[in-house]
Design a protein around this motif. Structure first.
Motif: not given
Length: 633
Positions: A348-351, A388-392, A402-404
């Motif tokens: 998941v990376c940002g939106k 600047g977005e997070t990647l996880i 689910v996370l988004l």
């Protein structure tokens, strides 16, 4: 620490119970081995710090118990809860004491600004969408940000360190995007982030400072400390990142290192040579002088910072840059901050989300994985993420959805809460209001600013803080400012790219500050600007009538000497006799001897024509003036 498995009948517990030694059960009672009963696990009573509010999952983590054990304990007391439910202090205390521990109330502290990636990670933990095994930290490559004024040689310096030719491929020799590269020093890698130095890229430079362990501020020895140099230093300070000074271009004949060192002291930077604690290394990107010393100091300072990460866990990182490739689709340059990112991982990376189809290193070569502090390009995302977005890394595609969804619901709920709670009240009749959105780097500063702003209100004008929060200025903040017709006051934080773009498009003013009193002072000026300006009369000149010539054609022609200021043709004029005003008119003509002039200054005689005839006498006073609008003070 547990000294057995969670199952009291497990083999590990049975092995540890051998030998007939007595144990203590969870209530502290002696419990020796008995036939047919599994032994209880060992309990070491501890002091458990509790905040005013804590989730079941967080409480279980502090107790080193499973969430199921906490839920069960609460259920026996008649309270049914879920793993994500928040407990108050009293309820959580009952659970802690029931499990044999002592409760200590955690002191309320003003929390530091919470980065966006922490929110993502928190939600990922709560929703079970990311695997977070027990960590084992190892040394990693330090991440170094290179910052400074435009054309001070940042990219050329990095080019010299890498022994490659990055600078030649850039437009006009100016870095147009953030690049991340690795350099070897005595067999150990160092990751460099090259940030643009031109003033148009302030936000990009701020992002660089927030993902780094150490900043290198490049200052040209011939040019000295410049505006972007000061901005770069402020960015590093705001992000609480240690930094050193690389004094570049010392090979130039007009280089003046001593002048630059003195300039640095004016910005509260005292180098070691002058008895301070800031490291300064003199270098030349052109001749490569001092580069070994620079790398040595970077390695030393990074060692003092003790940078560590766990390469075994699923990766988490930050997007450094992103672009749309016609043949490959969305491409994101990611700096892995912890864990290892692998081809095939669901992220998941940002939106947006996707599966990593391919990884490329800084040189464009394909690779299978990227560990901590390693920059890499990734393919496979559904959309283009914002820098600047997070990647996880998450468990699977279902977990990504689910996370988004959870992150989106949080954002919508926060926006709705801000809109309904803060915009329900409207301005009172006859009272002008200044609407402000306040964003700060920590809660203490935020509350101090909000309180100071609200004290600026008067009977005629009022300050309304429509929203205050901690963290960078986001797109949501700008949307709120649009709805509330507000300006944004950002204290020690920066707007992200989306926020800046929206603010520019909608003409939303974002004012940034690093000193609270300057923020309050400017807001006070803005508040005064809501009042109708005062019409102020400004006296330009004064003259004394020495002779009366005539009153022909409805005018008075006088001989006078200018006592003060300037008398100008066309100016408004009043005629005074003592303190009594006789005439209010205009200077229709102005002469020096036979010449018509535009103005006459103090000390000179002149002939003055007044646009109204009156019974003039020697000794009358003439006063010219004009009116202007002035803001209320």
């Amino acid at each position: 620490m547990r000294t057995g498995s969670r199952s009291r009948g497990g083999a590990r517990s049975r092995r540890r119970s051998s030998g007939g030694r007595g144990r203590s059960d969870q209530r502290g009672r002696a419990a020796g081995p008995s036939h047919g009963e599994p032994p209880a696990r060992v309990l070491t009573p501890r002091k458990i710090k509790l905040p005013q509010d804590i989730t079941v999952a967080q409480l279980a983590e502090r107790l080193e118990e499973s969430p199921a054990a906490v839920i069960k304990e609460l259920f026996t007391r008649g309270t049914a809860v879920t793993i994500n439910q928040t407990l108050d202090f009293a309820t959580a205390s009952l659970v802690v004491e029931a499990l044999g521990h002592t409760v200590v109330e955690e002191e309320a502290k003003a929390p530091a600004a919470k980065p966006k990636e922490d929110v993502v990670l928190e939600v990922a933990k709560q929703t079970g969408t990311a695997v977070r095994p027990r960590r084992r930290f190892e040394k990693r490559a330090p991440v170094i940000t290179v910052m400074g004024h435009v054309d001070h040689g940042k990219t050329s310096l990095l080019d010299a360190l890498r022994q490659t030719n990055v600078a030649e491929g850039e437009s006009g020799g100016i870095t147009q995007r953030i690049g991340a590269y690795q350099v070897d020093h005595d067999g150990d890698p160092i990751t460099f982030i090259d940030t643009p130095g031109h003033e148009a890229f302030t936000a990009m430079r701020a992002r660089g400072a927030k993902v780094t362990d150490l900043a290198v501020i490049v200052v040209a020895a011939d040019d000295g400390v410049m505006p972007q140099t000061v901005e770069a230093i402020n960015h590093a300070r705001a992000a609480k990142v240690p930094f050193l000074i690389a004094l570049n271009k010392i090979d130039l004949p007009n280089a003046n290192p001593d002048r630059v060192k003195q300039q640095l002291t004016e910005h509260e930077i005292v180098i070691e040579e002058y008895g301070g604690d800031t490291v300064l290394v003199e270098v030349s990107a052109e001749t490569h002088a001092g580069l070994d010393d620079l790398l040595e100091m970077i390695a030393l300072l990074a060692e003092l910072e003790a940078v560590r990460a766990d390469p075994r866990i699923p990766a988490r990182g930050v997007v450094i840059e992103s672009n749309m490739d016609k043949s490959r689709g969305p491409v994101a340059t990611v700096l892995v901050q912890e864990g290892t990112l692998r081809v095939g991982d669901t992220v998941v990376c940002g939106k947006t989300s996707g599966r990593v189809r391919a990884l490329f290193d800084e040189n464009g070569a394909s690779c299978k994985e990227a560990g901590p502090s390693v920059p890499a390009e990734i393919l496979g995302l559904g959309e283009l993420p914002a820098p600047g977005e997070t990647l996880i890394v998450v468990v699977n595609d279902k977990a990504a959805k689910v996370l988004l969804q959870e992150l989106d619901e949080r954002e919508q709920a926060e926006t709705e809460r801000m809109s309904l709670d803060t915009l329900s009240a409207t301005a009172g009749e006859g009272v002008e209001e200044l609407h402000i959105v306040v964003k700060a780097d920590n809660r203490g500063s935020m509350e101090a600013i909000q309180q100071s702003l609200e004290q600026l209100s008067t009977d005629e004008t009022r300050v309304r803080v429509v929203y205050s929060g901690v963290g960078p200025v986001s797109e949501t903040d700008v949307q709120l400012a649009i709805a509330a017709n507000a300006l944004i006051a950002a204290f020690n934080v920066q707007p992200d790219t989306a926020a800046r773009s929206l603010a520019d498009a909608e003409n939303v003013e974002i004012r940034r500050y690093s000193v609270i009193y300057l923020l309050i002072e400017e807001m006070q000026k803005a508040l005064l600007g809501l009042l109708e300006p005062e019409i102020v009369e400004v006296v330009d000149g004064q003259a004394e009538v020495r002779a009366v010539f005539n009153r022909a054609r409805g005018q008075s022609v006088l001989g006078a000497i200018v006592r003060d200021g300037v008398i100008r043709r066309g100016a408004q004029v009043r005629v005074l006799r003592g303190k009594r005003q006789l005439v209010m008119s205009t200077v229709t003509s102005l002469r020096r001897f036979k010449d018509s002039v535009r103005e006459v200054t103090s000390g000179y005689e002149c002939g003055i024509g007044i646009g109204e005839a009156y019974d003039a006498r020697e000794g009358d006073s003439l006063e010219t003036f004009h009116t202007e609008e002035r803001a209320r003070v």
